[in-house]
Design a protein around this motif. Structure first.
Motif, mmCIF file in Angstrom:
data_model
loop_
_atom_site.group_PDB
_atom_site.id
_atom_site.type_symbol
_atom_site.label_atom_id
_atom_site.label_comp_id
_atom_site.label_asym_id
_atom_site.label_seq_id
_atom_site.Cartn_x
_atom_site.Cartn_y
_atom_site.Cartn_z
ATOM 1 N N ARG A 166 1.004 -0.867 0.267
ATOM 2 C CA ARG A 166 -0.312 -0.400 -0.246
ATOM 3 C C ARG A 166 1.002 1.092 -0.504
ATOM 4 N NH1 ARG A 166 -4.176 -1.259 4.295
ATOM 5 N NH2 ARG A 166 -5.660 -3.472 3.999
ATOM 6 N N TRP A 167 0.260 2.541 -1.015
ATOM 7 C CA TRP A 167 1.370 3.066 -0.830
ATOM 8 C C TRP A 167 0.362 5.054 -0.508
ATOM 9 C CZ3 TRP A 167 2.216 -1.126 -3.030
ATOM 10 C CH2 TRP A 167 4.131 -1.471 -3.372
ATOM 11 N N GLY A 168 -0.524 4.064 -0.560
ATOM 12 C CA GLY A 168 -2.027 5.822 -0.203
ATOM 13 C C GLY A 168 -2.254 6.186 -1.290
ATOM 14 N N TYR A 169 -2.026 5.372 -2.514
ATOM 15 C CA TYR A 169 -2.802 6.382 -4.387
ATOM 16 C C TYR A 169 -3.046 5.623 -4.965
ATOM 17 C CZ TYR A 169 -1.294 8.259 -8.788
ATOM 18 O OH TYR A 169 -1.957 8.727 -9.934
ATOM 19 N N ASP A 170 -4.170 5.559 -4.508
ATOM 20 C CA ASP A 170 -5.448 4.131 -5.323
ATOM 21 C C ASP A 170 -6.134 5.377 -6.431
ATOM 22 O OD1 ASP A 170 -5.917 2.773 -3.703
ATOM 23 O OD2 ASP A 170 -6.777 4.817 -2.063
ATOM 24 N N ASP A 177 8.918 11.705 -2.664
ATOM 25 C CA ASP A 177 10.191 11.059 -3.272
ATOM 26 C C ASP A 177 9.866 9.431 -2.441
ATOM 27 O OD1 ASP A 177 10.263 13.199 -4.573
ATOM 28 O OD2 ASP A 177 12.527 14.000 -3.873
ATOM 29 N N ASP A 178 10.159 9.685 -1.067
ATOM 30 C CA ASP A 178 9.881 8.179 -0.597
ATOM 31 C C ASP A 178 9.387 7.347 -0.969
ATOM 32 O OD1 ASP A 178 11.553 9.988 0.878
ATOM 33 O OD2 ASP A 178 10.384 9.137 3.105
ATOM 34 N N ARG A 179 7.683 7.757 -1.666
ATOM 35 C CA ARG A 179 6.676 6.986 -2.003
ATOM 36 C C ARG A 179 7.062 6.025 -3.330
ATOM 37 N NH1 ARG A 179 1.349 9.173 -1.081
ATOM 38 N NH2 ARG A 179 1.159 9.274 1.748
ATOM 39 N N LEU A 236 9.535 1.089 -5.906
ATOM 40 C CA LEU A 236 10.608 0.675 -7.310
ATOM 41 C C LEU A 236 11.336 -0.748 -6.445
ATOM 42 C CD1 LEU A 236 12.536 3.597 -8.372
ATOM 43 C CD2 LEU A 236 11.531 2.100 -9.587
ATOM 44 N N ALA A 237 11.759 -0.035 -4.710
ATOM 45 C CA ALA A 237 12.274 -1.726 -3.610
ATOM 46 C C ALA A 237 10.972 -1.880 -3.842
ATOM 47 C CB ALA A 237 13.035 -0.407 -2.788
ATOM 48 N N ALA A 238 10.321 -2.035 -3.398
ATOM 49 C CA ALA A 238 9.365 -2.847 -3.772
ATOM 50 C C ALA A 238 9.166 -4.095 -5.131
ATOM 51 C CB ALA A 238 7.860 -2.709 -3.161
#
Length: 313
Positions: free
Chosen positions: A91-95, A158-160, A165-167
Motif C-alpha cells: 500500500r502506498w496511499g495512491y488509489d 519521493d519516499d513513495r 521501486l524497492a518493493a
C-alpha cells in the motif's frame, strides 16, 4: 468459464470481467437489445460508451476495465494499477487508476465521469511506449518495469517513489537492470535523478527503502559503503541475510522496520544478534525512522563503531 457452446458475447463478458464498450456490445447484439438491457436494469451504463453486465459492487478487475475502455482506443493500464495487476503487493496511499494513451490523442477527463464507488482515473499521454514496454493482459498493460518507473514518476512524494521501486525488486517482480532499461527508453522522465540513483542502490543490493537510506547516509557522511543483503548460514543451517555488513571491520547493522516489533520477530532477531556476537562481529541496530530522521546520531554511532574496529577515514 463459459462452455463450448457459449456465444461470442458470453466469452467477451468473461474475458473483460463484465465490462464492455458500446461498440463491442452492438457487435454482438442489436442497439435496441442493448438499450433494452440498460432500461430494464440488467446492464448499467458506467459512463459514456462503457457498460457493465449486472449490478452490485465494482470489482478491482471491473475498475481496471472501465478505466481502459473509457480512455478509448490504444489505451493501456499503467503505473501502480498495472504493477498491481502484475502481482505487486503493498500500500502506498495512491488509489487512482492510471491509463496511458498515445500523445497525439486528446486525453479525456474521466475524473468526474465514472460513477461513485469507482476510483479516480487519470489518463496520461506518452510519446514513447515501445512494444517491449507493452504486455498483453486483461486488460492490456505496461510491463512491470515500465509500470514501476511510471509509478515512481507519478507518486506523491519521493519516499513513495523510492518505496515502489524497492518493493518491485524485493518481491522479485523486476530486476534493477530491467528498471534501468525501461528508464532509458523514456525521453525526459520526472524525478530522473532520484529514480536513477535508486536503481543504482537497488543494483548494489538494497531491497528496502531503509537500506537505500542507510547507503545514502554513508555516502553523505563520508563513511565506507556496506555490503547489502550479505548471505550467512546460521547454526541451524538456514541462510540468513544481513541488512548491511562491513566485512573488513566485522560490523553488522540491522535496520528495523515495524515488523521487528512483533514478539515472534523480536525473539528471532535476538537469537540472530546473539549468534553474530558469538561469531565475533559487532552489531548495531537502528530503526528505519532514526536512519531517515536522525541521520547525525546514526552516522556518529556508525563512525564510532567503525573507528573502534580499526577503520580510518
Amino acid at each position: 468459464m463459459p462452455g463450448d457452446d457459449a456465444s461470442g458475447l458470453d466469452w467477451l463478458v468473461f474475458e473483460q470481467s463484465g465490462v464492455l464498450s458500446w461498440s463491442q456490445a452492438v457487435r454482438e447484439l442489436s442497439p435496441g437489445k442493448v438499450r433494452h438491457l440498460l432500461t430494464t436494469g440488467r446492464w448499467e451504463r458506467l459512463c459514456r460508451g462503457v457498460l457493465r453486465v449486472g449490478t452490485g459492487e465494482y470489482t478491482v478487475e471491473q475498475q481496471r476495465w472501465a478505466a481502459v475502455l473509457a480512455a478509448g482506443e490504444d489505451a493501456v493500464l499503467a503505473g501502480l494499477a498495472a504493477a498491481r495487476a502484475g502481482g505487486l503487493r503493498g500500500r502506498w496511499g495512491y488509489d487512482a487508476v492510471d491509463v496511458l494513451v498515445p500523445y497525439e490523442r486528446q486525453a479525456p477527463d474521466l475524473l468526474r465521469r465514472l460513477p461513485l464507488g469507482m476510483p479516480a482515473v487519470r489518463v496520461r499521454r506518452t510519446r514513447r511506449l515501445a512494444d517491449v514496454d507493452r504486455q498483453r493482459g486483461r486488460p492490456d498493460r505496461t510491463t512491470m518495469a515500465r509500470s514501476l518507473i511510471d509509478a515512481a514518476q507519478w507518486m506523491p512524494g519521493d519516499d513513495r517513489a523510492q518505496s515502489v521501486l524497492a518493493a518491485g525488486c524485493q518481491q522479485r517482480r523486476v530486476t534493477p537492470a530491467e528498471l534501468d532499461a525501461a528508464l532509458r527508453r523514456l525521453a525526459r522522465p520526472r524525478r530522473a535523478v532520484l529514480i536513477r540513483q535508486t536503481i543504482a542502490d537497488l543494483a548494489g543490493g538494497a531491497e528496502a527503502l531503509s537500506e537505500i537510506d542507510l547507503v545514502r547516509l554513508c555516502r553523505r557522511y563520508g563513511l565506507p559503503r556496506p555490503e547489502l543483503q550479505e548471505r550467512r548460514r546460521d547454526a541451524d543451517g538456514r541462510v540468513r541475510h544481513l541488512d548491511a555488513y562491513w566485512r573488513r571491520w566485522g560490523l553488522h547493522v540491522e535496520v528495523d522496520g515495524a515488523h521487528h516489533m512483533e514478539v515472534r520477530h523480536w525473539a528471532a532477531d535476538l537469537r540472530r544478534q546473539n549468534r553474530i556476537w558469538i561469531d565475533g562481529d559487532r552489531i548495531l541496530r537502528f530503526t528505519a525512522f532514526d536512519v531517515r530522521r536522525r541521520p547525525d546520531e546514526v552516522a556518529g554511532q556508525l563512525r564510532a563503531a567503525l573507528t573502534a574496529a580499526g577503520w580510518r577515514p
